[in-house]
Write a protein that holds these residues in place. Sequence first.
Motif, mmCIF file in Angstrom:
data_model
loop_
_atom_site.group_PDB
_atom_site.id
_atom_site.type_symbol
_atom_site.label_atom_id
_atom_site.label_comp_id
_atom_site.label_asym_id
_atom_site.label_seq_id
_atom_site.Cartn_x
_atom_site.Cartn_y
_atom_site.Cartn_z
ATOM 1 N N GLN A 86 -5.274 -7.080 -10.206
ATOM 2 C CA GLN A 86 -5.741 -5.737 -9.840
ATOM 3 C C GLN A 86 -4.899 -5.185 -8.691
ATOM 4 O OE1 GLN A 86 -7.995 -3.914 -11.513
ATOM 5 N NE2 GLN A 86 -7.480 -2.217 -10.157
ATOM 6 N N TYR A 87 -4.588 -6.031 -7.712
ATOM 7 C CA TYR A 87 -3.746 -5.603 -6.591
ATOM 8 C C TYR A 87 -2.382 -5.138 -7.088
ATOM 9 C CZ TYR A 87 -0.544 -5.840 -2.683
ATOM 10 O OH TYR A 87 0.429 -5.537 -1.767
ATOM 11 N N GLU A 88 -1.792 -5.878 -8.002
ATOM 12 C CA GLU A 88 -0.483 -5.512 -8.533
ATOM 13 C C GLU A 88 -0.543 -4.184 -9.288
ATOM 14 O OE1 GLU A 88 1.503 -9.935 -9.075
ATOM 15 O OE2 GLU A 88 0.149 -9.181 -10.630
ATOM 16 N N LEU A 89 -1.620 -3.941 -10.007
ATOM 17 C CA LEU A 89 -1.767 -2.679 -10.727
ATOM 18 C C LEU A 89 -1.903 -1.502 -9.752
ATOM 19 C CD1 LEU A 89 -4.134 -3.811 -13.614
ATOM 20 C CD2 LEU A 89 -1.695 -3.266 -13.770
ATOM 21 N N VAL A 90 -2.656 -1.695 -8.673
ATOM 22 C CA VAL A 90 -2.777 -0.654 -7.657
ATOM 23 C C VAL A 90 -1.421 -0.435 -6.985
ATOM 24 C CG1 VAL A 90 -3.831 -0.051 -5.436
ATOM 25 C CG2 VAL A 90 -5.235 -1.017 -7.267
ATOM 26 N N PHE A 91 -0.725 -1.520 -6.688
ATOM 27 C CA PHE A 91 0.599 -1.428 -6.063
ATOM 28 C C PHE A 91 1.558 -0.655 -6.963
ATOM 29 C CE2 PHE A 91 4.822 -2.786 -4.907
ATOM 30 C CZ PHE A 91 4.782 -2.848 -3.525
ATOM 31 N N LEU A 92 1.560 -0.975 -8.246
ATOM 32 C CA LEU A 92 2.430 -0.275 -9.197
ATOM 33 C C LEU A 92 2.060 1.200 -9.320
ATOM 34 C CD1 LEU A 92 2.675 -3.056 -11.895
ATOM 35 C CD2 LEU A 92 4.583 -2.142 -10.555
ATOM 36 N N SER A 93 0.777 1.498 -9.343
ATOM 37 C CA SER A 93 0.319 2.887 -9.425
ATOM 38 C C SER A 93 0.768 3.666 -8.196
ATOM 39 C CB SER A 93 -1.204 2.950 -9.540
ATOM 40 O OG SER A 93 -1.639 2.309 -10.704
ATOM 41 N N ALA A 94 0.594 3.073 -7.027
ATOM 42 C CA ALA A 94 0.999 3.730 -5.782
ATOM 43 C C ALA A 94 2.512 3.897 -5.733
ATOM 44 C CB ALA A 94 0.502 2.929 -4.585
ATOM 45 N N THR A 95 3.244 2.903 -6.212
ATOM 46 C CA THR A 95 4.703 2.983 -6.263
ATOM 47 C C THR A 95 5.130 4.123 -7.180
ATOM 48 O OG1 THR A 95 4.954 0.623 -5.822
ATOM 49 C CG2 THR A 95 6.800 1.723 -6.895
ATOM 50 N N PHE A 96 4.451 4.262 -8.297
ATOM 51 C CA PHE A 96 4.756 5.313 -9.262
ATOM 52 C C PHE A 96 4.717 6.696 -8.627
ATOM 53 C CE2 PHE A 96 3.444 8.489 -12.339
ATOM 54 C CZ PHE A 96 4.355 8.298 -13.371
ATOM 55 N N THR A 97 3.793 6.897 -7.705
ATOM 56 C CA THR A 97 3.645 8.211 -7.075
ATOM 57 C C THR A 97 4.791 8.530 -6.124
ATOM 58 O OG1 THR A 97 2.327 7.408 -5.220
ATOM 59 C CG2 THR A 97 1.130 8.080 -7.212
ATOM 60 N N GLY A 98 5.636 7.549 -5.835
ATOM 61 C CA GLY A 98 6.798 7.796 -4.982
ATOM 62 C C GLY A 98 6.540 7.614 -3.503
ATOM 63 N N LEU A 99 5.467 6.930 -3.152
ATOM 64 C CA LEU A 99 5.175 6.687 -1.739
ATOM 65 C C LEU A 99 6.265 5.822 -1.111
ATOM 66 C CD1 LEU A 99 1.349 5.875 -1.892
ATOM 67 C CD2 LEU A 99 2.418 8.030 -1.251
ATOM 68 N N THR A 100 6.550 6.079 0.149
ATOM 69 C CA THR A 100 7.524 5.267 0.879
ATOM 70 C C THR A 100 6.907 3.913 1.214
ATOM 71 O OG1 THR A 100 6.777 6.003 3.055
ATOM 72 C CG2 THR A 100 8.491 7.333 1.963
ATOM 73 N N THR A 101 7.729 3.007 1.683
ATOM 74 C CA THR A 101 7.237 1.686 2.086
ATOM 75 C C THR A 101 6.153 1.825 3.149
ATOM 76 O OG1 THR A 101 9.350 0.667 1.531
ATOM 77 C CG2 THR A 101 7.931 -0.551 3.056
ATOM 78 N N GLY A 102 6.367 2.698 4.113
ATOM 79 C CA GLY A 102 5.375 2.921 5.170
ATOM 80 C C GLY A 102 4.072 3.493 4.634
ATOM 81 N N GLN A 103 4.183 4.424 3.704
ATOM 82 C CA GLN A 103 2.984 5.023 3.107
ATOM 83 C C GLN A 103 2.221 4.008 2.253
ATOM 84 O OE1 GLN A 103 5.164 8.216 1.254
ATOM 85 N NE2 GLN A 103 4.307 9.751 2.663
ATOM 86 N N LEU A 104 2.965 3.174 1.517
ATOM 87 C CA LEU A 104 2.321 2.114 0.736
ATOM 88 C C LEU A 104 1.579 1.151 1.659
ATOM 89 C CD1 LEU A 104 5.051 1.246 -1.915
ATOM 90 C CD2 LEU A 104 2.744 2.038 -2.402
ATOM 91 N N ALA A 105 2.220 0.796 2.765
ATOM 92 C CA ALA A 105 1.603 -0.129 3.717
ATOM 93 C C ALA A 105 0.296 0.452 4.254
ATOM 94 C CB ALA A 105 2.573 -0.423 4.860
#
Length: 84
Positions: free
Chosen positions: A25-44
């Motif tokens: 589930q964490y990986e799916l959320v991470f991939l979804s957030a990555t898809f939106t184009g968030l920066t490393t800082g925003q993802l963190a």
Amino acid sequence: FQMKFNQAHPDFISNITGKFSGLTQYELVFLSATFTGLTTGQLAELLNITEDSVRKSRYRLKKKMGLGRHDDFLKYVHSFAFLH
């Protein structure tokens, strides 16, 4: 976040889990957030983890998905929005 993302991109999760059934589930959320184009800082900030943890998660996912060091992770993640 995930509920709004799924409304905007209804096929993304099913497309990606169709190819990679062992994602957490964490990986799916991470991939979804990555898809939106968030920066490393925003993802963190979104995931409440350090920027170093974001980089490690990205590295582990690339490895799990069979991508090499020079493969474009974001481009690959975007490719799952258009599969049918």
